[in-house]
Design a protein around this motif. Structure first.
Motif, PDB file in Angstrom:
ATOM      1  N   THR A  63       0.797  -1.093   0.058  1.00 25.25           N
ATOM      2  CA  THR A  63       0.475   0.418   0.093  1.00 25.25           C
ATOM      3  C   THR A  63       0.692   1.144   0.286  1.00 25.25           C
ATOM      4  OG1 THR A  63      -1.765  -0.880   1.507  1.00 25.25           O
ATOM      5  CG2 THR A  63      -1.561   1.554   1.401  1.00 25.25           C
TER       6      THR A  63
ATOM      7  N   GLN B 220      -7.858  -1.883   0.107  1.00 26.07           N
ATOM      8  CA  GLN B 220      -9.494  -2.832  -0.487  1.00 26.07           C
ATOM      9  C   GLN B 220      -9.165  -2.906  -1.489  1.00 26.07           C
ATOM     10  OE1 GLN B 220     -11.562  -4.552   1.789  1.00 26.07           O
ATOM     11  NE2 GLN B 220     -12.387  -5.451  -0.310  1.00 26.07           N
ATOM     12  N   SER B 221      -8.685  -2.373  -2.420  1.00 25.63           N
ATOM     13  CA  SER B 221      -8.621  -2.410  -3.198  1.00 25.63           C
ATOM     14  C   SER B 221      -7.784  -3.667  -4.602  1.00 25.63           C
ATOM     15  CB  SER B 221      -7.628  -1.207  -4.495  1.00 25.63           C
ATOM     16  OG  SER B 221      -8.923  -0.525  -4.505  1.00 25.63           O
TER      17      SER B 221
ATOM     18  N   THR C 181      -7.571  -5.720  -2.188  1.00 22.45           N
ATOM     19  CA  THR C 181      -7.967  -7.395  -2.225  1.00 22.45           C
ATOM     20  C   THR C 181      -8.767  -8.062  -2.667  1.00 22.45           C
ATOM     21  OG1 THR C 181      -7.924  -6.665   0.476  1.00 22.45           O
ATOM     22  CG2 THR C 181      -9.759  -8.583  -0.150  1.00 22.45           C
ATOM     23  N   THR C 182      -9.010  -6.429  -3.643  1.00 22.30           N
ATOM     24  CA  THR C 182     -10.539  -6.577  -4.383  1.00 22.30           C
ATOM     25  C   THR C 182      -9.486  -7.207  -5.634  1.00 22.30           C
ATOM     26  OG1 THR C 182     -12.151  -5.337  -3.528  1.00 22.30           O
ATOM     27  CG2 THR C 182     -11.933  -6.244  -6.267  1.00 22.30           C
TER      28      THR C 182
END
Length: 73
Positions: free
Chosen positions: A21, A48-49, A51-52
């Motif tokens: 990150t 979060q991006s 993870t997706t």
């Protein structure tokens, strides 16, 4: 080690996710200074991006994700 080479499979480790990150945000900052990125992303949203992105691209790397998002060159 170049954080851009961290694999998606390694991002289950919180330390790897934090390094990925921070590296991506650094790439975005460089992009802002170069005029190719409009805004620096928020850290929580970027995590979060990952993870997706990694659930859809498990064999990818942090650098490949940053390229996809337009942050790295």
């Amino acid at each position: 080690m170049d954080p851009g080479l961290i694999g998606c499979s390694d991002l289950t480790n919180p330390n790897a996710l934090a390094a990925a990150t921070q590296w991506t945000i650094g790439q975005a900052r460089a992009g802002v200074l170069a005029g190719r990125v409009a805004n620096i992303p928020e850290q929580g949203a970027r995590a979060q991006s990952f993870t997706t992105y990694c659930s859809e691209n498990p064999n990818s790397t942090v650098r490949m994700a940053a390229l996809q998002w337009g942050f790295a060159s």
